[in-house]
Write a protein that holds these residues in place. Sequence first.
Motif, mmCIF file in Angstrom:
data_model
loop_
_atom_site.group_PDB
_atom_site.id
_atom_site.type_symbol
_atom_site.label_atom_id
_atom_site.label_comp_id
_atom_site.label_asym_id
_atom_site.label_seq_id
_atom_site.Cartn_x
_atom_site.Cartn_y
_atom_site.Cartn_z
ATOM 1 N N ILE A 48 0.824 -1.214 0.000
ATOM 2 C CA ILE A 48 0.000 0.000 0.000
ATOM 3 C C ILE A 48 0.855 1.260 0.000
ATOM 4 N N LYS A 49 2.008 1.198 0.673
ATOM 5 C CA LYS A 49 2.860 2.401 0.675
ATOM 6 C C LYS A 49 3.323 2.741 -0.738
ATOM 7 N N MET A 50 3.505 1.697 -1.541
ATOM 8 C CA MET A 50 3.949 1.872 -2.921
ATOM 9 C C MET A 50 3.014 2.811 -3.683
ATOM 10 N N LEU A 51 1.739 2.813 -3.306
ATOM 11 C CA LEU A 51 0.750 3.567 -4.075
ATOM 12 C C LEU A 51 0.569 5.003 -3.571
ATOM 13 N N VAL A 52 1.115 5.295 -2.368
ATOM 14 C CA VAL A 52 0.760 6.564 -1.736
ATOM 15 C C VAL A 52 1.174 7.792 -2.537
ATOM 16 N N VAL A 53 2.459 7.884 -2.908
ATOM 17 C CA VAL A 53 2.928 9.102 -3.572
ATOM 18 C C VAL A 53 2.219 9.336 -4.913
ATOM 19 N N PRO A 54 2.152 8.331 -5.805
ATOM 20 C CA PRO A 54 1.413 8.606 -7.051
ATOM 21 C C PRO A 54 -0.054 8.938 -6.812
ATOM 22 N N ILE A 55 -0.692 8.284 -5.843
ATOM 23 C CA ILE A 55 -2.108 8.587 -5.609
ATOM 24 C C ILE A 55 -2.291 10.014 -5.108
ATOM 25 N N VAL A 56 -1.439 10.420 -4.178
ATOM 26 C CA VAL A 56 -1.573 11.791 -3.668
ATOM 27 C C VAL A 56 -1.388 12.784 -4.808
ATOM 28 N N PHE A 57 -0.368 12.557 -5.628
ATOM 29 C CA PHE A 57 -0.129 13.483 -6.738
ATOM 30 C C PHE A 57 -1.324 13.517 -7.702
ATOM 31 N N PHE A 58 -1.695 12.357 -8.226
ATOM 32 C CA PHE A 58 -2.787 12.328 -9.209
ATOM 33 C C PHE A 58 -4.078 12.877 -8.628
ATOM 34 N N SER A 59 -4.430 12.436 -7.407
ATOM 35 C CA SER A 59 -5.759 12.805 -6.936
ATOM 36 C C SER A 59 -5.819 14.266 -6.535
ATOM 37 N N ILE A 60 -4.719 14.828 -6.044
ATOM 38 C CA ILE A 60 -4.790 16.260 -5.711
ATOM 39 C C ILE A 60 -4.799 17.111 -6.974
ATOM 40 N N VAL A 61 -4.019 16.713 -7.968
ATOM 41 C CA VAL A 61 -4.065 17.454 -9.232
ATOM 42 C C VAL A 61 -5.495 17.408 -9.771
ATOM 43 N N LEU A 62 -6.082 16.200 -9.807
ATOM 44 C CA LEU A 62 -7.449 16.074 -10.325
ATOM 45 C C LEU A 62 -8.449 16.786 -9.433
ATOM 46 N N GLY A 63 -8.243 16.655 -8.112
ATOM 47 C CA GLY A 63 -9.138 17.311 -7.166
ATOM 48 C C GLY A 63 -9.135 18.815 -7.401
ATOM 49 N N THR A 64 -7.936 19.397 -7.472
ATOM 50 C CA THR A 64 -7.838 20.843 -7.671
ATOM 51 C C THR A 64 -8.415 21.231 -9.029
ATOM 52 N N ILE A 149 1.676 17.797 -1.807
ATOM 53 C CA ILE A 149 0.348 18.410 -1.887
ATOM 54 C C ILE A 149 0.445 19.797 -2.522
ATOM 55 N N ALA A 150 1.410 20.611 -2.037
ATOM 56 C CA ALA A 150 1.537 21.969 -2.566
ATOM 57 C C ALA A 150 1.809 21.951 -4.064
ATOM 58 N N PHE A 151 2.749 21.113 -4.475
ATOM 59 C CA PHE A 151 3.090 21.042 -5.893
ATOM 60 C C PHE A 151 1.870 20.605 -6.713
ATOM 61 N N SER A 152 1.147 19.613 -6.223
ATOM 62 C CA SER A 152 0.000 19.091 -6.975
ATOM 63 C C SER A 152 -1.096 20.146 -7.107
ATOM 64 N N VAL A 153 -1.288 20.947 -6.027
ATOM 65 C CA VAL A 153 -2.308 22.002 -6.107
ATOM 66 C C VAL A 153 -1.921 22.997 -7.210
ATOM 67 N N PHE A 154 -0.621 23.345 -7.273
ATOM 68 C CA PHE A 154 -0.172 24.260 -8.337
ATOM 69 C C PHE A 154 -0.449 23.670 -9.720
ATOM 70 N N VAL A 155 -0.090 22.401 -9.895
ATOM 71 C CA VAL A 155 -0.276 21.779 -11.211
ATOM 72 C C VAL A 155 -1.766 21.727 -11.566
ATOM 73 N N GLY A 156 -2.594 21.344 -10.573
ATOM 74 C CA GLY A 156 -4.035 21.262 -10.822
ATOM 75 C C GLY A 156 -4.606 22.623 -11.193
ATOM 76 N N PHE A 157 -4.120 23.652 -10.492
ATOM 77 C CA PHE A 157 -4.568 25.019 -10.761
ATOM 78 C C PHE A 157 -4.203 25.425 -12.191
ATOM 79 N N ALA A 158 -2.961 25.126 -12.582
ATOM 80 C CA ALA A 158 -2.512 25.473 -13.934
ATOM 81 C C ALA A 158 -3.362 24.745 -14.977
ATOM 82 N N LEU A 159 -3.671 23.484 -14.715
ATOM 83 C CA LEU A 159 -4.492 22.722 -15.658
ATOM 84 C C LEU A 159 -5.850 23.387 -15.871
#
Length: 411
Positions: A48-64, A149-159
């Motif tokens: 499960i730890k293997m999935l944490v970083v990609p999931i946080v990145f993808f889902s926060i970008v998509l969430g934002t 989280i911060a980086f993903s919010v920026f990317v999501g915002f830019a998208l």
Amino acid sequence: MKLSTKILIALALGVVAGLILNLAMPDAFTTLDKYVLKPVGTLFLNLIKMLVVPIVFFSIVLGTAGLGDPKKLGRIGAKTIGFFLATTTIAIVIAMSLALIFKPGVGDFETEGAKFEATEAPAVTDTLLGIIPTNPVSAMADGNMLQIIAFSVFVGFALTMLGSKTKGMLSLIEQGNEIMMYLVNLVMKFAPYGAFALIASAIGSQGTEAIKAMGLYMSIVILALAIHSVVTYGGSVALLAKKNPIWFFKGFSPAMSVAFSTSSSNATLPISMKTAQENLGVRKSVSGFVQPLGATINMDGTAIMQGVATIFIAQVYDINLSIGAMITVILTAVLASIGTAGVPGVGLIMLAMVLNSVGLPVEGIALILGVDRILDMLRTAVNITGDAACAVIVDKGEDKHIGTREQEASA
Ligand code: ASP
């Protein structure tokens, strides 16, 4: 049989197996732990730890990106952080009040020779300033959640801002998220075995002497965790989201069991998000924003342990805390809970910061060290339940802004 039922049964069997091995067959436990329980548990944790970083990145970008305009992001962000701060404060107040009433630290405690080497707790200001990563790749490599989280919010915002120009990237990230969610489902099939092994191992290796000596302290922490879950979370889900608390706890229980067995909010994150989205019907965009943030900065269970522990240590060392000192404890424990990483045992390290803030002896931590493993399991389950309660409430609040999910789906 449903997977969630299997996990709950595994949890119960793990507790029973751990107790039997602990009390009746300590020798068999050592061998079994080394060759079966530890390896199986570690395998599950790593999966499960293997999935944490990609999931946080993808889902926060998509969430934002899914939240669309910055106004919506601001609204959700403010509600989320407001809920986190308010519930954490309530948690500490419940914990300290119970400890003041039941006085777990009054009695004979061996403090001679108690030693606890306080590792330097990271200064909260550093954590806050360090939210912006100077290198997002290394933030991901190190698993630095707040920075990711911060980086993903920026990317999501830019998208969102770039709209159709970055359509391709957006669907790439959507597909990446699909892949990760598929893998979470796959790994979850292994959860009953993993949870069983982790729990049997933790309970089997627990010293019973420590539990006996610290019974009252443990009971008060557990009581505070229970009160906070039922009253604060159950109450806010009922009042603010107009949902049945029993439905909430039942739906979220698979994630709670995994948190209980792993003692890690971060490691449980993929499963808590999946459970909130599928069982509690939280929108992906809300869950993808609220839960990763919560797993990192919202730790009510940890704050409860720290509240009880502080009063306990003050009582053991016969130190009177003034009202001012108690307010300081509340403030630092809120900060400590923000700064605590969602991994096993960190709450205890951050406790040093709380004790220091009012001049209590840090060595006191040595007294509670022995029973912290079990309490860590329980408080982690509470930590992620707070995030889910917040997700359900924020999601409900969005209905009036963007329409209910049914309206959204038919639009
Ligand atoms: N294990 C806790 C968590 O991951 C943190 C702690 O209290 O030690 O949420």
